[in-house]
Design an enzyme around this catalytic site. Structure first.
Site, PDB file in Angstrom:
ATOM      1  N   SER A 157      -2.480   0.560  -1.601  1.00  9.47           N
ATOM      2  CA  SER A 157      -2.280  -0.698  -0.888  1.00  9.47           C
ATOM      3  C   SER A 157      -3.458  -1.649  -1.123  1.00  9.47           C
ATOM      4  O   SER A 157      -3.718  -2.032  -2.269  1.00  9.47           O
ATOM      5  CB  SER A 157      -2.054  -0.406   0.597  1.00  9.47           C
ATOM      6  OG  SER A 157      -1.582  -1.541   1.264  1.00  9.47           O
ATOM      7  N   ASP A 253       9.508  -1.601   0.581  1.00 13.39           N
ATOM      8  CA  ASP A 253       8.136  -2.018   0.847  1.00 13.39           C
ATOM      9  C   ASP A 253       8.012  -3.503   0.564  1.00 13.39           C
ATOM     10  O   ASP A 253       8.428  -3.976  -0.505  1.00 13.39           O
ATOM     11  CB  ASP A 253       7.188  -1.213  -0.053  1.00 13.39           C
ATOM     12  CG  ASP A 253       5.723  -1.562   0.143  1.00 13.39           C
ATOM     13  OD1 ASP A 253       5.378  -2.220   1.138  1.00 13.39           O
ATOM     14  OD2 ASP A 253       4.912  -1.168  -0.718  1.00 13.39           O
ATOM     15  N   HIS A 283       6.406   2.013   2.307  1.00 17.10           N
ATOM     16  CA  HIS A 283       5.060   1.770   1.798  1.00 17.10           C
ATOM     17  C   HIS A 283       4.220   3.048   1.710  1.00 17.10           C
ATOM     18  O   HIS A 283       3.403   3.189   0.800  1.00 17.10           O
ATOM     19  CB  HIS A 283       4.381   0.748   2.722  1.00 17.10           C
ATOM     20  CG  HIS A 283       3.016   0.317   2.304  1.00 17.10           C
ATOM     21  ND1 HIS A 283       2.767  -0.378   1.138  1.00 17.10           N
ATOM     22  CD2 HIS A 283       1.804   0.479   2.908  1.00 17.10           C
ATOM     23  CE1 HIS A 283       1.476  -0.625   1.031  1.00 17.10           C
ATOM     24  NE2 HIS A 283       0.866  -0.114   2.095  1.00 17.10           N
TER      25      HIS A 283
END
Length: 313
Positions: A157, A253, A283
């Site tokens: 991320s 996501d 995610h």
């Protein structure tokens, strides 16, 4: 396809939590620490030794956690940057994955406790991460018993953002380049500029709501810095001569489309890229290995790619 059946009840339950942007940052950090300890991953991998190390950073000390494999060195190296929207998370956030990389890819993993927003806005985080990579491949190489020619940057991320940004910084500053970049559901562009199809489709109900990404960007950057390539690497004019990349995206996501756009930009620039989208998952693509074959496959694919990168140097 919809969420995979074994994941749907877990994700729907967690998605009912209050949004992080509705609470004080200290409370958000406490909650993400609890989620990180969640119990959907397989047992922690056994590594030979875990140690703590502090190095000198550009604005003070940087805390590192070092994972050492059981095999004899010199080892390849991964410098890892945790997720958390540039504002949440710490060395414990992705501890399970760091152990996994260390044990299964047989590499030393250096996890970096970089400075967080909003207390420390951009470019504090990339500057800390860059300093950690320079130290690990330079002065720290003998201490860590690593081969600096076999180093990758990695992150999930916001950590994926930092992993590729560091590679760009190394190139721009004519420093020794890393051998690869492992980018797991990476943040590559500033939220909503423009809004992508995945932002619209998965805005609510999948654990990373779009409104939180807007909140993270507001904390992380001033408006004047938002399009800087070290903040939003998808905006970089030049992505050539960067190291090989594995770019992982998840179907459900908000970050899916910008991650895939970044993979395509790298390919257009001549970078060797393996891009993989995992269907039916959100995610937290690697977080459910105890219940999901999708998560297990995502982790196995990363280990295979790492072993290949480490073997080519």
């Amino acid at each position: 396809m919809p969420l995979s059946p074994e994941l749907k009840p877990i994700i729907e339950e967690l998605a009912r939590m209050p949004f992080f942007n509705t609470m004080p940052i200290t409370e958000a950090r406490r909650i993400i620490a609890e989620i990180g300890a969640g119990g959907w991953s397989e047992p922690l991998a056994a590594v030979c030794k875990i140690s703590e190390r502090t190095i000198v950073g550009p604005a003070g000390p940087i805390q590192l956690r070092v994972y050492h494999p059981k095999t004899d060195g010199p080892h390849p190296l991964m410098v890892y940057f945790h997720g958390g929207g540039f504002a949440l998370g710490n060395l414990d956030t992705d501890d399970t994955m760091c152990r996994c990389y260390c044990a299964q890819a047989e590499c030393v993993v250096v996890s970096v406790d970089y400075r967080l927003a909003p207390e420390h806005k951009f470019p504090a985080a990339p500057n800390d991460c860059y300093a950690a990579v320079i130290w690990a491949m330079g002065k720290g190489a003998a201490e860590l018993n690593i081969d600096p020619a076999r180093c990758v940057t990695a992150g999930m991320s916001s950590g994926g953002n930092l992993a590729t940004v560091v590679a760009i910084m190394l190139r721009d500053r004519q420093q020794r380049q890393v051998a690869g970049q492992l980018l797991v559901v990476p943040v590559t562009d500033c939220a909503g500029e423009p809004e992508t199809a995945s932002y619209a489709e998965f805005a609510v109900g999948y654990m990373l709501p779009a409104i939180e990404m807007y909140w993270f960007w507001d904390m992380y950057t001033d408006r004047a810095d938002r399009h800087h390539p070290y903040a939003a690497p998808l905006r970089a004019q030049n992505l050539s001569t960067l190291p090989p990349a594995l770019v992982i995206t998840a179907e459900c996501d908000v970050l899916r489309d910008e991650g895939e756009a970044y993979a395509n930009r790298l390919i257009e620039a001549g970078v060797v890229v393996t891009a993989k989208r995992y269907e039916g998952i959100n995610h937290l693509v690697c977080a459910f290995t105890s219940v999901s074959p999708i998560s297990r496959n995502a982790v196995a694919d990363q280990i295979q790619w790492l072993r290949k990168i480490f073997a080519t140097k």
